[in-house]
Motif scaffolding. Structure first.
Motif: not given
Length: 247
Positions: A9-12, A54-55, A78-79, A98-103
């Motif tokens: 994922d490229d988002e920290p 995987l984003d 997939f995220t 999974l759709l962000k934001p992920i619980s």
């Protein structure tokens, strides 16, 4: 059963969140985290990964493109923040989406779905074994499918197995050419006695009783050099240490 996994994922923040979810899930073993698909390409070639978080939206190489480069043995969750990608995800045989934001509850549900998939596959392996081999030969041989035939191979004849996508090459002492079978390394590994047969790399399972020479992180079978990857180095070293005399 424990599943090895990796996160791309490229988002920290997203990467850190999913990592925290993995670390508190008992049946997941985190192998690595990567901030881009390009970074993960070379690293994952040497690791045996069961599950990949995987984003989809990433620069240079997006998640959908990367998923087509991964081993068929690796399942994908997939995220993404973009729901329109859900259908595309299932086209590449993803376990879930999974759709962000992920619980954590959604994450756990997807991870348990993956675990159930692997457990079901393992169960099928055991059933196939029971159907294809008699109980009295189960401890010293295996039956493999090759060219629409079932071939019995004694464990004592096997040198090593080499995985090639959906196929496995079986190298034996008696055959000049390897036997080719339509199966996966993951399924094969489950049917072999341990530690006699040990996985040393995502592409190789070795009959440790046939190992004569180890040199610089490799097992040598004549001119053939089989690499020992970092994922399996410790278990191979432990096996060797017990049987080593001298320094």
């Amino acid at each position: 059963m424990t599943l090895t996994c990796a996160i791309i994922d490229d988002e920290p923040l997203a990467l850190g969140l999913i990592r925290s979810y993995v670390e508190k899930t008992p049946f997941l073993d985190l192998i690595g985290t990567y901030s881009s698909a390009v970074e993960a390409l070379s690293a994952l070639k040497e690791e045996a990964i069961d599950l990949l978080f995987l984003d989809i939206q990433m620069p240079e190489l997006n998640g959908l493109e990367f998923s087509r480069l991964v081993s068929a043995e690796t399942k994908i969750i997939f995220t993404t923040a973009f729901s329109q990608y859900a259908i595309d995800g299932y086209k590449v045989n993803a376990i879930d989406y999974l759709l962000k934001p992920i619980s954590y509850s959604d994450f756990l549900e997807a991870a348990q779905k993956a675990l159930a998939w692997f457990e079901e596959r393992m169960k099928k392996v055991r059933q196939d074994l029971q159907q294809s081999t008699a109980s009295e030969t189960l401890n010293d041989s295996i039956f493999v499918k090759s060219d629409y035939k079932l071939i019995r191979i004694d464990f004592s004849e096997i040198l090593y197995f080499e995985g090639l996508k959906d196929y496995v090459k079986i190298y034996t002492e008696l055959e000049r050419k390897p036997i080719l079978s339509l199966t996966s390394m993951h399924l094969l590994e489950a049917s072999l006695p341990s530690p006699r047969f040990m996985r040393i790399h995502r592409s190789f399972i070795v009959n440790m009783e046939k190992v004569k020479v180890l040199e610089r992180g490799q097992i040598l079978f004549g001119d053939k050099q089989l690499p020992i990857s970092n994922s399996y180095k410790d278990q191979v070293q432990e096996y060797i240490n017990i049987r080593t005399i001298g320094k």
